[in-house]
Design a protein around this motif. Structure first.
Motif, PDB file in Angstrom:
ATOM      1  N   MET A  39       0.816  -1.220   0.000  1.00  9.52           N
ATOM      2  CA  MET A  39       0.000   0.000   0.000  1.00  9.52           C
ATOM      3  C   MET A  39       0.851   1.271   0.000  1.00  9.52           C
ATOM      4  O   MET A  39       0.454   2.296  -0.530  1.00  9.52           O
ATOM      5  CB  MET A  39      -0.869   0.075   1.264  1.00  9.52           C
ATOM      6  CG  MET A  39      -2.000  -0.918   1.376  1.00  9.52           C
ATOM      7  SD  MET A  39      -3.410  -0.525   0.336  1.00  9.52           S
ATOM      8  CE  MET A  39      -4.065   0.968   1.061  1.00  9.52           C
ATOM      9  N   GLU A  64      -6.688   3.548   3.229  1.00 14.16           N
ATOM     10  CA  GLU A  64      -6.308   4.409   2.118  1.00 14.16           C
ATOM     11  C   GLU A  64      -4.857   4.835   2.294  1.00 14.16           C
ATOM     12  O   GLU A  64      -4.455   5.285   3.364  1.00 14.16           O
ATOM     13  CB  GLU A  64      -7.229   5.635   2.100  1.00 14.16           C
ATOM     14  CG  GLU A  64      -7.038   6.544   0.927  1.00 14.16           C
ATOM     15  CD  GLU A  64      -8.346   7.184   0.457  1.00 14.16           C
ATOM     16  OE1 GLU A  64      -9.270   7.304   1.291  1.00 14.16           O
ATOM     17  OE2 GLU A  64      -8.434   7.548  -0.717  1.00 14.16           O
ATOM     18  N   LYS A  67      -1.399   6.364  -2.529  1.00 10.04           N
ATOM     19  CA  LYS A  67      -1.595   5.962  -3.921  1.00 10.04           C
ATOM     20  C   LYS A  67      -2.806   5.087  -4.171  1.00 10.04           C
ATOM     21  O   LYS A  67      -3.158   4.876  -5.330  1.00 10.04           O
ATOM     22  CB  LYS A  67      -0.328   5.282  -4.436  1.00 10.04           C
ATOM     23  CG  LYS A  67      -0.033   3.938  -3.821  1.00 10.04           C
ATOM     24  CD  LYS A  67       1.351   3.427  -4.239  1.00 10.04           C
ATOM     25  CE  LYS A  67       1.651   2.101  -3.559  1.00 10.04           C
ATOM     26  NZ  LYS A  67       3.068   1.791  -3.551  1.00 10.04           N
ATOM     27  N   ALA A  68      -3.443   4.548  -3.142  1.00 11.21           N
ATOM     28  CA  ALA A  68      -4.537   3.613  -3.410  1.00 11.21           C
ATOM     29  C   ALA A  68      -5.514   3.571  -2.248  1.00 11.21           C
ATOM     30  O   ALA A  68      -5.184   3.927  -1.120  1.00 11.21           O
ATOM     31  CB  ALA A  68      -3.983   2.215  -3.669  1.00 11.21           C
ATOM     32  N   GLU A  70      -8.310   0.726  -0.564  1.00 11.19           N
ATOM     33  CA  GLU A  70      -8.721  -0.673  -0.628  1.00 11.19           C
ATOM     34  C   GLU A  70      -9.795  -0.956   0.408  1.00 11.19           C
ATOM     35  O   GLU A  70      -9.777  -0.395   1.502  1.00 11.19           O
ATOM     36  CB  GLU A  70      -7.517  -1.599  -0.358  1.00 11.19           C
ATOM     37  CG  GLU A  70      -6.436  -1.516  -1.412  1.00 11.19           C
ATOM     38  CD  GLU A  70      -6.887  -2.011  -2.790  1.00 11.19           C
ATOM     39  OE1 GLU A  70      -7.852  -2.801  -2.874  1.00 11.19           O
ATOM     40  OE2 GLU A  70      -6.274  -1.584  -3.778  1.00 11.19           O
TER      41      GLU A  70
ATOM     42  N   GLU B  10      -3.092   6.675 -10.146  1.00 11.81           N
ATOM     43  CA  GLU B  10      -4.393   6.237  -9.697  1.00 11.81           C
ATOM     44  C   GLU B  10      -5.022   5.206 -10.596  1.00 11.81           C
ATOM     45  O   GLU B  10      -5.489   4.198 -10.136  1.00 11.81           O
ATOM     46  CB  GLU B  10      -5.290   7.426  -9.524  1.00 11.81           C
ATOM     47  CG  GLU B  10      -5.125   7.872  -8.136  1.00 11.81           C
ATOM     48  CD  GLU B  10      -5.300   9.331  -7.951  1.00 11.81           C
ATOM     49  OE1 GLU B  10      -5.052   9.766  -6.852  1.00 11.81           O
ATOM     50  OE2 GLU B  10      -5.691  10.014  -8.875  1.00 11.81           O
ATOM     51  N   ARG B  13      -2.851   2.180 -10.555  1.00 16.11           N
ATOM     52  CA  ARG B  13      -2.138   2.086  -9.303  1.00 16.11           C
ATOM     53  C   ARG B  13      -1.789   0.650  -8.973  1.00 16.11           C
ATOM     54  O   ARG B  13      -2.528  -0.272  -9.273  1.00 16.11           O
ATOM     55  CB  ARG B  13      -3.000   2.662  -8.192  1.00 16.11           C
ATOM     56  CG  ARG B  13      -4.190   1.773  -7.916  1.00 16.11           C
ATOM     57  CD  ARG B  13      -5.250   2.529  -7.195  1.00 16.11           C
ATOM     58  NE  ARG B  13      -6.289   1.602  -6.806  1.00 16.11           N
ATOM     59  CZ  ARG B  13      -7.524   1.968  -6.557  1.00 16.11           C
ATOM     60  NH1 ARG B  13      -7.869   3.219  -6.678  1.00 16.11           N
ATOM     61  NH2 ARG B  13      -8.412   1.085  -6.200  1.00 16.11           N
ATOM     62  N   SER B  15      -2.274  -1.474  -6.728  1.00 22.74           N
ATOM     63  CA  SER B  15      -3.086  -1.576  -5.534  1.00 22.74           C
ATOM     64  C   SER B  15      -2.740  -2.852  -4.818  1.00 22.74           C
ATOM     65  O   SER B  15      -1.945  -3.643  -5.277  1.00 22.74           O
ATOM     66  CB  SER B  15      -4.543  -1.544  -5.913  1.00 22.74           C
ATOM     67  OG  SER B  15      -4.777  -2.616  -6.790  1.00 22.74           O
ATOM     68  N   ARG B 334     -10.830  10.703  -5.439  1.00 20.10           N
ATOM     69  CA  ARG B 334      -9.926  10.194  -6.474  1.00 20.10           C
ATOM     70  C   ARG B 334     -10.521  10.333  -7.867  1.00 20.10           C
ATOM     71  O   ARG B 334     -11.679  10.691  -8.035  1.00 20.10           O
ATOM     72  CB  ARG B 334      -9.578   8.732  -6.172  1.00 20.10           C
ATOM     73  CG  ARG B 334      -8.767   8.601  -4.878  1.00 20.10           C
ATOM     74  CD  ARG B 334      -8.330   7.179  -4.589  1.00 20.10           C
ATOM     75  NE  ARG B 334      -7.624   7.091  -3.318  1.00 20.10           N
ATOM     76  CZ  ARG B 334      -6.305   7.217  -3.165  1.00 20.10           C
ATOM     77  NH1 ARG B 334      -5.529   7.431  -4.201  1.00 20.10           N
ATOM     78  NH2 ARG B 334      -5.753   7.124  -1.969  1.00 20.10           N
TER      79      ARG B 334
END
Lengths: 131, 401
Positions: A39, A64, A67-68, A70, B10, B13, B15, B334
């Motif tokens: 993350m 959070e 960059k991301a 989830e 983004e 990303r 993730s 976002r």
């Protein structure tokens, strides 16, 4: 980088871990060190209130990073009996002790059936590190 | 500058990997281009991600740490993936003028101009920096005698831009594509100039003004030093042959410059409210909508592709505008999240992050012109809930150094 995968935990493929206390069916839920590293810098944590119900495989909150973002998934059905207020205040601390003080929620489980699909530490490590 | 780039952090990303983590990411990396610093990244344990067809570092020590280094001292970014073109020929600038809304007659040798390539609808094909390099005698391979300009464009649009340029430039202008033979490294931050200066004692970097540039030498290689960037801080972007890139990178790090990835590049440019192509601006947005009207010169008689559309849009007023948003709490708005007003969806977030410098969430997005006033309250829908946001002045952050 080498990550810890404590043997006494069970892991979901969505990277949450469950620490089960079978005496009273309580489950402590957190996120694996591997996932936290993926993350990057965590900036925000959204957790359910005490008393809320959670369902196996369903979202109970979000984590959070810069960059991301989830979803967090619950390993079991049950009711939230505690949540980590200190971590909500300082989510960036999550990487310091993911299996100890950086737990997310504690759940009084209706039953532990949801954990049938969970992985052992060894299985999870193989899955994420691909060895 | 070599601006636009970063993120897609983004939309692409890296993730949390979903099961089975046998990774779409790793498979996707197999066919990607690599910069000359790729081997160093593996040694430095950088986290890598696919970006615009390249395998790029998203972070080294961590986005927040890298971000702070650039705001407080100096950071280095590998931006070798960006497209690099050189145009030469007797009327190179006049021909380029037909493709951009800026007034290139004001651009003098040694200076640079941020601008956009426009399609017939006034939409932005790409944003880029045009560096006026004076004249050339045409003795170099591939060059034609006359004016010389270097263009730095986005990585993901390099091919599209080249096709567009080749279609519209006549034979009196030569286009050379240096994208594969030249590396580009940005050194940004309040101490960036002093650090870089230590590596090129024969150059006088302090004499180069903002948006100025000059050619020189670095480690015995020809080098191009441009005082441009994409972070909101002072600094340079340095173009060197790919064989000199690793030495430049390692020497900068040895001087205490922090290696930075695309993650920090994105948070830095967003605080400075610089647009990211493909995210905040694209073929369907015009510069008047995107807050780039300062680079559109309709008062000049020079014609350029898209001019008539921009003239109409200017007289009628664009129906939507890019604005800055400040959110309360810590939820990040976002890319693609809806912007609401009176419970109705009125626009879309194009970029957002938690500003590391300011400590609160910021975003860019499009709203109807009537709402595009500083201080207007709107809401952003974040995963099913709405959160208050205020339209705020851009840039969010301005360097005082």
């Amino acid at each position: 980088m080498a990550f810890d995968y404590p043997d006494d935990l069970q892991y979901l493929d969505s990277h949450e871990y469950a620490r089960v206390d079978e005496e009273d069916n309580t489950v402590t839920v957190g996120i694996s060190a591997f996932a936290i590293d993926q993350m990057g810098d965590v900036v925000f944590l959204e957790l359910p209130d005490i008393g809320d119900t959670v369902e196996h495989g369903e979202n109970f909150g979000t984590i959070e990073s810069v960059k991301a973002v989830e979803d967090l998934k619950s390993p079991v059905d049950g009711a939230v009996i505690d949540r980590n207020e200190a971590l909500i205040e300082s989510p960036e601390e999550i990487a310091n002790d993911p299996y100890g003080s950086s737990w997310l929620i504690k759940v009084k489980a209706d039953d532990l059936a949801g954990l049938d699909e969970a992985m052992s530490a060894e299985e999870y490590q193989q899955q994420v590190e691909g060895e | 500058m070599l601006r636009s780039e970063t993120s897609k952090v983004e939309s692409q990303r890296p993730s949390l990997p979903k099961s089975p983590f046998q990774s779409p990411l790793l498979t996707a990396m197999a066919n990607l281009l690599r910069t000359p610093l790729h081997a160093l990244y593996l040694e430095q344990k950088a986290k890598m991600m696919p970006f615009s067809g390249w395998e790029m570092p998203v972070q080294f020590s961590g986005i927040l740490q890298e971000h702070a280094a650039v705001r407080q001292s100096a950071g280095a970014f590998d931006i070798s993936h960006m497209g690099k073109f050189v145009l030469t020929g007797e009327d190179a600038i006049a021909q380029l003028q037909k493709l951009v809304p800026s007034d290139l007659s004001k651009l003098t040798p040694g200076k640079a101009q941020y601008t956009v390539l426009l399609n017939e609808q006034g939409g932005i094909i790409d944003d880029l920096i045009v560096y006026h390099q004076g004249t050339t005698d045409g003795a170099e391979d591939g060059e034609l005698q006359g004016e010389k300009v270097t263009l730095i464009v986005n990585a993901g649009t390099t091919h599209k831009d080249k096709t567009w340029l080749e279609k519209h430039l006549t034979k009196t202008v030569s286009l050379q594509d240096l994208s594969q033979t030249q590396a580009l490294i940005a050194v940004q931050g309040p101490s960036a100039t002093a650090k870089l200066q230590q590596l090129c004692p024969d150059e006088n970097l302090a004499a180069i003004s903002r948006y100025g540039h000059q050619t020189g030498q670095l480690f015995g290689h020809p080098a191009f030093f441009a005082r441009t960037g994409y972070t909101g801080e002072d600094g340079f972007e340095v173009m060197v042959p790919i064989e000199a890139a690793a030495e430049l990178w390692q020497q900068l790090i040895a001087l205490g410059v922090t290696p930075c990835g695309l993650g920090a590049r994105d948070t830095l440019r967003l605080e400075a409210a610089m647009a990211l192509y493909g995210q905040d601006i694209d073929d369907r947005t015009t510069p008047l909508e995107a807050g780039l009207s300062w680079l559109v010169h309709l008062d000049k008689s020079a014609d350029f592709i898209g001019r008539s559309v921009l003239e109409e849009q200017k007289s009628a007023g664009p129906s939507r505008r890019l604005v800055g948003l400040r959110l309360e709490g810590r939820n990040i708005a976002r890319h693609d999240y809806p912007i609401l007003h009176n419970a109705e969806s009125v626009g879309t977030v194009t970029s957002g992050t938690l500003s590391p410098t300011l400590g609160y969430p910021i975003a860019l997005g499009y709203v109807p012109t009537a709402l595009a006033k500083v201080g207007t309250s709107v809401e952003v829908a974040i995963r099913g809930k709405t959160f208050p946001a205020t339209i705020t002045k851009r840039p969010f952050y301005k360097s005082t150094k």
